[in-house]
Enzyme design. Structure first.
Site, PDB file in Angstrom:
ATOM      1  N   VAL A  11       0.827  -1.206   0.000  1.00 17.22           N
ATOM      2  CA  VAL A  11       0.000   0.000   0.000  1.00 17.22           C
ATOM      3  C   VAL A  11       0.865   1.262   0.000  1.00 17.22           C
ATOM      4  CG1 VAL A  11      -1.693   1.313   1.347  1.00 17.22           C
ATOM      5  CG2 VAL A  11      -1.963  -1.147   1.083  1.00 17.22           C
ATOM      6  N   ASP A  30      10.459   4.182   6.297  1.00 18.95           N
ATOM      7  CA  ASP A  30      10.391   2.807   6.809  1.00 18.95           C
ATOM      8  C   ASP A  30      11.446   2.647   7.900  1.00 18.95           C
ATOM      9  OD1 ASP A  30       8.992   0.082   5.424  1.00 18.95           O
ATOM     10  OD2 ASP A  30      10.570  -0.261   6.907  1.00 18.95           O
ATOM     11  N   THR A 121      -6.169  -0.540   5.839  1.00 14.42           N
ATOM     12  CA  THR A 121      -7.545  -0.964   6.117  1.00 14.42           C
ATOM     13  C   THR A 121      -7.731  -1.043   7.629  1.00 14.42           C
ATOM     14  OG1 THR A 121      -7.554  -2.222   4.082  1.00 14.42           O
ATOM     15  CG2 THR A 121      -9.252  -2.777   5.685  1.00 14.42           C
ATOM     16  N   GLU A 151      -7.414   1.919   0.184  1.00 15.90           N
ATOM     17  CA  GLU A 151      -6.692   1.496  -1.012  1.00 15.90           C
ATOM     18  C   GLU A 151      -7.359   0.251  -1.601  1.00 15.90           C
ATOM     19  OE1 GLU A 151      -3.938   2.845  -2.672  1.00 15.90           O
ATOM     20  OE2 GLU A 151      -4.877   1.334  -3.932  1.00 15.90           O
ATOM     21  N   PHE A 152      -7.509   0.237  -2.920  1.00 12.16           N
ATOM     22  CA  PHE A 152      -8.193  -0.898  -3.543  1.00 12.16           C
ATOM     23  C   PHE A 152      -7.308  -1.705  -4.483  1.00 12.16           C
ATOM     24  CE2 PHE A 152     -11.467   2.069  -2.290  1.00 12.16           C
ATOM     25  CZ  PHE A 152     -12.386   1.242  -1.662  1.00 12.16           C
ATOM     26  N   LEU A 153      -6.001  -1.449  -4.439  1.00  9.16           N
ATOM     27  CA  LEU A 153      -5.129  -2.145  -5.397  1.00  9.16           C
ATOM     28  C   LEU A 153      -5.063  -3.645  -5.120  1.00  9.16           C
ATOM     29  CD1 LEU A 153      -2.189  -3.005  -3.990  1.00  9.16           C
ATOM     30  CD2 LEU A 153      -1.816  -0.563  -4.150  1.00  9.16           C
ATOM     31  N   GLY A 257      -6.986 -16.502  -0.885  1.00  8.54           N
ATOM     32  CA  GLY A 257      -5.915 -16.253   0.089  1.00  8.54           C
ATOM     33  C   GLY A 257      -5.482 -14.815  -0.026  1.00  8.54           C
ATOM     34  N   CYS A 260      -5.509  -9.704   2.124  1.00  8.91           N
ATOM     35  CA  CYS A 260      -6.706  -8.874   2.375  1.00  8.91           C
ATOM     36  C   CYS A 260      -7.974  -9.669   2.688  1.00  8.91           C
ATOM     37  CB  CYS A 260      -6.951  -7.967   1.183  1.00  8.91           C
ATOM     38  SG  CYS A 260      -5.621  -6.782   0.952  1.00  8.91           S
ATOM     39  N   LYS A 320      -1.979 -16.342  -5.566  1.00  6.03           N
ATOM     40  CA  LYS A 320      -2.519 -16.169  -6.923  1.00  6.03           C
ATOM     41  C   LYS A 320      -1.316 -15.937  -7.830  1.00  6.03           C
ATOM     42  CE  LYS A 320      -3.193 -11.181  -6.941  1.00  6.03           C
ATOM     43  NZ  LYS A 320      -4.089 -10.068  -7.229  1.00  6.03           N
TER      44      LYS A 320
HETATM   45  C1  UDX Z   1      -7.805  -7.962  -3.094  1.00  2.53           C
HETATM   46  C2  UDX Z   1      -8.769  -6.986  -3.780  1.00  2.53           C
HETATM   47  O1  UDX Z   1      -8.998  -7.405  -5.130  1.00  2.53           O
HETATM   48  C3  UDX Z   1      -8.244  -5.573  -3.722  1.00  2.53           C
HETATM   49  O2  UDX Z   1      -9.192  -4.678  -4.285  1.00  2.53           O
HETATM   50  C4  UDX Z   1      -7.958  -5.204  -2.288  1.00  2.53           C
HETATM   51  O3  UDX Z   1      -7.414  -3.899  -2.196  1.00  2.53           O
HETATM   52  C5  UDX Z   1      -7.017  -6.202  -1.661  1.00  2.53           C
HETATM   53  O4  UDX Z   1      -7.536  -7.524  -1.778  1.00  2.53           O
HETATM   54  P1  UDX Z   1      -5.577  -9.246  -3.791  1.00  2.53           P
HETATM   55  O5  UDX Z   1      -5.641  -9.896  -2.454  1.00  2.53           O
HETATM   56  O6  UDX Z   1      -4.283  -8.685  -4.241  1.00  2.53           O
HETATM   57  O7  UDX Z   1      -6.611  -8.023  -3.864  1.00  2.53           O
HETATM   58  O8  UDX Z   1      -6.007 -10.314  -4.901  1.00  2.53           O
HETATM   59  P2  UDX Z   1      -7.306 -10.730  -5.726  1.00  2.53           P
HETATM   60  O9  UDX Z   1      -6.949 -10.736  -7.138  1.00  2.53           O
HETATM   61  O10 UDX Z   1      -8.498  -9.946  -5.343  1.00  2.53           O
HETATM   62  O11 UDX Z   1      -7.484 -12.258  -5.270  1.00  2.53           O
HETATM   63  C6  UDX Z   1      -7.724 -12.626  -3.924  1.00  2.53           C
HETATM   64  C7  UDX Z   1      -7.898 -14.112  -3.788  1.00  2.53           C
HETATM   65  O12 UDX Z   1      -9.116 -14.527  -4.382  1.00  2.53           O
HETATM   66  C8  UDX Z   1      -6.801 -14.940  -4.494  1.00  2.53           C
HETATM   67  O13 UDX Z   1      -6.447 -16.023  -3.687  1.00  2.53           O
HETATM   68  C9  UDX Z   1      -7.462 -15.391  -5.771  1.00  2.53           C
HETATM   69  O14 UDX Z   1      -6.901 -16.569  -6.292  1.00  2.53           O
HETATM   70  C10 UDX Z   1      -8.883 -15.601  -5.292  1.00  2.53           C
HETATM   71  N1  UDX Z   1      -9.879 -15.520  -6.386  1.00  2.53           N
HETATM   72  C11 UDX Z   1     -10.056 -14.362  -7.076  1.00  2.53           C
HETATM   73  C12 UDX Z   1     -10.658 -16.623  -6.685  1.00  2.53           C
HETATM   74  O15 UDX Z   1     -10.529 -17.700  -6.062  1.00  2.53           O
HETATM   75  N2  UDX Z   1     -11.598 -16.532  -7.681  1.00  2.53           N
HETATM   76  C13 UDX Z   1     -11.798 -15.400  -8.394  1.00  2.53           C
HETATM   77  O16 UDX Z   1     -12.668 -15.385  -9.278  1.00  2.53           O
HETATM   78  C14 UDX Z   1     -11.001 -14.276  -8.082  1.00  2.53           C
END
Ligand code: UDX
Length: 436
Positions: A11, A30, A121, A151-153, A257, A260, A320
């Site tokens: 973030v 940091d 968050t 933050e939504f990244l 996983g 977040c 992921k």
């Molecule tokens: C997420 C949110 O997308 C983001 O907006 C927020 O700020 C932080 O949390 P992130 O954790 O980086 O981001 O990854 P994301 O792509 O959302 O995937 C999260 C988990 O869901 C992964 O384990 C992914 O494999 C799983 N997932 C995602 C699924 O199992 N199926 C899907 O269709 C999409």
């Protein structure tokens, strides 16, 4: 605008670098000397596409600085963004100790009026507390306000997500704070949604938990598809045409996983309980996900007499694709179970190996052994069973024939639905996936 950023994780670092790209004068703070030195050289401590290029560009341009000296960074900043971690406590609530430490440092060092912006968050109501806490410890006679700017990244697309965000949420309690934040974000040219502070804090949880719910719902439906003989891929496709549902985040699999969704679902459940309310939807989502993570292992257990001495190929370790992060990755739960059951694990991950080695060092572990290999085909060589946990392109590229020819017994448990069941069957691979 002079901006300080506290914390250089996903973030903080990405926000700092993107603010510098927009020509703000940014100093990232940091506590870790070594990390700061590395970042000064334009090397990113995290793997994130496009980040190092922007770090180097803005280091050279003179808009991006890194320091451990928070006093220097905070004392005359117009805005201080807090992007430190809020890890999960054993009871599921958010640990706010890093936020408190930074707040105290800010209170003791700011020498001019400034806006403190919480990007981390945090549970609803935390910003009120941060503002009061800073006021309590202020050393100089200055005005400090606190704003929420969640933050939504997503990891893997962090820079893109920041520069092309669907919207910027700002939560403020005064016109001045709102105006300052709008000015900071003006160069991004993105839609800004301005709300009160508590709503902004809630928007973040509501979004993350909604997406987590969507995934758990699809996993639940997928499990039912298996029982009734439907195919979740077709079901998801059919659902996706309804614009009210949308095409994204409909992939059933091994469970979510990352840093977040697991944390934020538990934190909201906890927050609701604190207010005497049971958030049944989110609680169900958490339960579905815990079971989903080990579903394939449970299935494999039914199929095998024992895992002892078997060579298990594990393809993909990160939570992921596109990241080297293993936090809350379903692979962790499964590796623990496989090793405890005596399997000899041969794991492959293009980016996650280094972090995995810290959790599962090579050699004898529990009842089994742990090894890492540099390409997925080596993992498959002579394997008795294969588990797929991450949807990396190089794993998806393996053909059914390659599974068949390389493995001792072509038995594949795919947590990401990467292969065509029909083609696997035709190639002579015994293949299990999710919801098909
Ligand atoms: C997420 C949110 O997308 C983001 O907006 C927020 O700020 C932080 O949390 P992130 O954790 O980086 O981001 O990854 P994301 O792509 O959302 O995937 C999260 C988990 O869901 C992964 O384990 C992914 O494999 C799983 N997932 C995602 C699924 O199992 N199926 C899907 O269709 C999409």
């Amino acid at each position: 605008m002079k901006i300080a950023v506290a914390g250089t994780g996903y973030v903080g670092l990405v926000a700092g670098v993107c603010f510098a790209e927009m020509d703000h004068d940014v100093t990232c703070v940091d506590v870790d000397e070594k990390k700061v030195e590395v970042m000064r050289q334009g090397i990113s401590p995290i793997y994130e596409e496009g980040l190092e290029e922007l770090m180097q560009k803005n280091n050279a341009k003179g808009t991006l600085h890194f320091t451990t000296d928070y006093k220097e960074a905070y004392k005359d900043a117009d805005a201080i963004f807090i992007g430190v971690g809020t890890p999960e406590m054993p009871d599921g609530s958010a640990n706010l100790s890093y936020i408190a430490t930074v707040s105290r440092q800010i209170a003791e060092t700011v020498e001019k009026d400034c806006l403190v912006v919480v990007k981390s968050t945090v549970p609803v109501g935390t910003n009120d507390k941060v503002e009061q806490f800073i006021k309590d410890f202020l050393v100089h006679d200055v005005k400090v306000e606190v704003a929420s700017n969640p933050e939504f990244l997503a990891q893997g697309t962090a820079v893109y997500d920041t520069l092309h965000a669907a919207r910027i949420i700002i939560g403020t309690e005064s016109r001045e704070a709102e105006a300052l934040l709008k000015k900071i974000y003006e160069p991004f040219n993105l839609p800004i949604v301005s709300v009160k502070r508590r709503s902004a804090e809630m928007i973040k949880y509501a979004c993350n938990d909604f997406l987590a719910l969507k995934i758990s719902y699809m996993n639940d439906i997928a499990n039912l598809c298996e029982l009734v003989g439907a195919d979740i891929t077709d079901v998801a496709k059919g659902m996706s045409y309804d614009e009210r549902i949308g095409a994204r985040f409909l992939n059933a699999g091994i469970g979510f996983g990352g840093s977040c969704f697991p944390k934020d679902t538990k934190a909201l459940k906890h927050l609701a309980r604190e207010y005497g309310y049971q958030l049944k939807t989110v609680e169900a989502c958490v339960d579905v996900n815990s079971a989903q993570k080990v579903r394939l292992f449970e299935k494999a257990k039914e199929r095998m007499i024992s895992f002892s001495g078997l060579k298990a190929a594990v393809l993909g370790l990160t939570f992921k694709a596109g990241t080297d992060d293993l936090r809350e990755a379903p692979s962790i739960d499964n590796l623990k179970l496989l090793l405890a059951a005596g399997a000899d694990v041969y794991a492959y991950d293009p980016k996650g190996e280094e972090r995995a080695r810290q959790l599962f060092p090579e050699g004898k572990l529990e009842q089994g052994t742990m090894s890492y290999v540099s390409d997925p085909y080596k993992a498959l060589e002579g394997a008795n069973i294969c588990f797929v946990f991450t949807e990396w392109g190089e794993i998806k590229a393996i053909t059914p024939e390659q599974f068949k020819s390389r493995m001792h017994t072509p038995l594949v448990y795919d947590g990401r639905n990467l292969y065509d069941p029909k083609q696997m069957k035709e190639a002579g691979v015994e293949y299990y996936s999710i919801g098909r």
